[in-house]
Design an enzyme around this catalytic site. Structure first.
Site, PDB file in Angstrom:
ATOM      1  N   ALA A  27       0.816  -1.217   0.000  1.00 54.75           N
ATOM      2  CA  ALA A  27       0.000   0.000   0.000  1.00 54.75           C
ATOM      3  C   ALA A  27       0.842   1.257   0.000  1.00 54.75           C
ATOM      4  O   ALA A  27       1.911   1.318   0.603  1.00 54.75           O
ATOM      5  CB  ALA A  27      -0.897   0.008   1.234  1.00 54.75           C
ATOM      6  N   CYS A  28       0.331   2.293  -0.699  1.00 58.50           N
ATOM      7  CA  CYS A  28       0.939   3.628  -0.630  1.00 58.50           C
ATOM      8  C   CYS A  28      -0.177   4.657  -0.707  1.00 58.50           C
ATOM      9  O   CYS A  28      -1.340   4.297  -0.877  1.00 58.50           O
ATOM     10  CB  CYS A  28       1.970   3.835  -1.734  1.00 58.50           C
ATOM     11  SG  CYS A  28       1.304   3.930  -3.406  1.00 58.50           S
ATOM     12  N   GLY A  29       0.177   5.929  -0.594  1.00 58.99           N
ATOM     13  CA  GLY A  29      -0.821   6.986  -0.497  1.00 58.99           C
ATOM     14  C   GLY A  29      -1.824   7.002  -1.641  1.00 58.99           C
ATOM     15  O   GLY A  29      -3.032   7.040  -1.427  1.00 58.99           O
ATOM     16  N   ILE A  79      -3.548   3.457   0.740  1.00 55.33           N
ATOM     17  CA  ILE A  79      -3.568   3.385   2.203  1.00 55.33           C
ATOM     18  C   ILE A  79      -5.011   3.449   2.725  1.00 55.33           C
ATOM     19  O   ILE A  79      -5.390   2.721   3.627  1.00 55.33           O
ATOM     20  CB  ILE A  79      -2.737   4.559   2.803  1.00 55.33           C
ATOM     21  CG1 ILE A  79      -1.243   4.291   2.619  1.00 55.33           C
ATOM     22  CG2 ILE A  79      -3.069   4.795   4.270  1.00 55.33           C
ATOM     23  CD1 ILE A  79      -0.636   3.217   3.506  1.00 55.33           C
TER      24      ILE A  79
END
Lengths: 157, 97
Positions: free
Chosen positions: B10-12, B45
Site C-alpha cells: 500500500a501507498c498513499g 492506504i
C-alpha cells in the site's frame, strides 16, 4: 514489451539548478513547468501540496536524499516527470516517518495518468535511488542538458 | 494455490510507490525461493481497513494509522535499497513461510 523511457523524460522539464526557499517553493516551480507544457491541470499544484502534507515523499537514500512528490491521477493530463536538482537542499518530511525531516537534494515530481501506469519506469526510477554514485553524479550537475543525458542513460540501461 | 499467503502493498495514491516496491519485494522473495508461496496485491492506504481481512500482511510505504488486525511492515527499504534484507526477514517471519 519495449518501453521507450525517452517519451517520459523531457529536457524542458529539468530544472537545474533549482533555486528554492523551501519545499513548497520548489513544488510551485516544478508544477508550473509541468502545467506550462500541458502535462497537468491547474489543480495539480495544490493537490501535490495537500498530498505531501498527509503522505510526505522524502526518501532517505543515504547521502543524497530524494523526494518524489505526486498526486492523484485526476489532476494529470499526460504522464511526465519534472526533475529539480536543488542548488541548496530543502527539507522534506520522511515518507516512512512524517515526524522526521530530511534534507533533499533532488526532486522527481511525477505526473502519473493511470493507476499502475509505467511500472517499468517507476521500478527503474526506484533502482536509480539505490545507486549512490549516480545520485552524487546527478546532484553535482549544473545544466539541464547534462542532467537530461545522465538520466536518459541511467534509465535506459 | 491453496494456503498461499497474501501480501497487500500500500501507498498513499496506490499508484506510485507501491508500484516501485512490488518488484523489489518479488525479487527478494524469489531469491529466497518464497515467491510461489505468496500472492501480492496493491492498494491505497485509505483502502487498507476494508482489504485487511482478505490479506495476511501489509507492506506500506507510508505510515498506517488505521487499526487493522494483520501485521504492518514498513516498505520504504524497497525504494531506497537500505535495509531490504531486514524487512524481507520480517515479512517471512510474520507469514511463517
Amino acid at each position: 514489451m519495449i518501453v521507450d523511457f525517452t517519451l517520459l523524460l523531457k529536457e524542458e522539464l529539468m530544472m537545474v539548478p533549482l533555486v528554492a526557499r523551501n519545499r513548497e517553493d520548489a513544488f510551485e516551480k516544478l508544477a508550473l513547468s509541468l502545467e506550462q507544457y500541458g502535462f497537468v491541470k491547474d489543480t495539480y499544484l495544490e493537490a501535490v501540496k495537500k498530498r505531501e502534507r498527509t503522505f510526505p515523499t522524502g526518501l532517505c537514500t543515504g547521502e543524497i536524499n530524494v523526494a518524489i512528490p505526486h498526486t492523484d491521477v485526476e489532476h494529470v493530463i499526460q504522464c511526465a516527470m519534472a526533475v529539480g536538482v536543488l542548488e541548496k537542499p530543502v527539507r522534506f518530511a520522511n515518507m516512512e516517518n512524517p515526524k522526521v525531516e530530511i534534507e533533499v537534494s533532488i526532486i522527481f515530481m511525477l505526473a502519473l495518468k493511470n493507476a499502475h501506469e509505467q511500472p517499468a519506469f517507476l521500478q527503474k526510477l526506484a533502482g536509480l535511488f539505490q545507486d549512490k554514485d549516480l545520485l552524487h553524479d546527478l546532484a553535482s550537475k549544473t545544466s539541464t542538458s547534462a542532467t537530461y543525458q545522465l538520466l536518459l542513460s541511467a534509465l535506459a540501461d | 494455490m491453496a494456503g498461499e499467503k497474501r501480501i497487500l502493498v500500500a501507498c498513499g495514491t496506490g499508484v506510485c510507490t507501491s508500484t516501485m516496491a512490488v518488484n523489489k519485494l518479488k525479487d527478494a522473495l524469489e531469491k529466497r525461493g518464497k515467491l510461489k508461496q505468496v500472492r501480492i496485491n496493491q492498494c491505497k492506504i485509505a483502502e487498507i481497513a476494508s482489504m485487511a481481512s482478505d490479506n495476511d500482511l501489509v507492506v506500506a510505504t507510508t505510515q498506517v494509522s488505521a487499526k487493522i488486525n494483520i501485521p504492518v511492515v514498513t516498505g520504504t527499504a524497497f525504494l531506497t535499497g537500505i535495509g531490504v534484507d531486514k524487512v524481507v526477514e520480517e515479512i517471512i517471519d510474520h507469514l511463517k513461510i
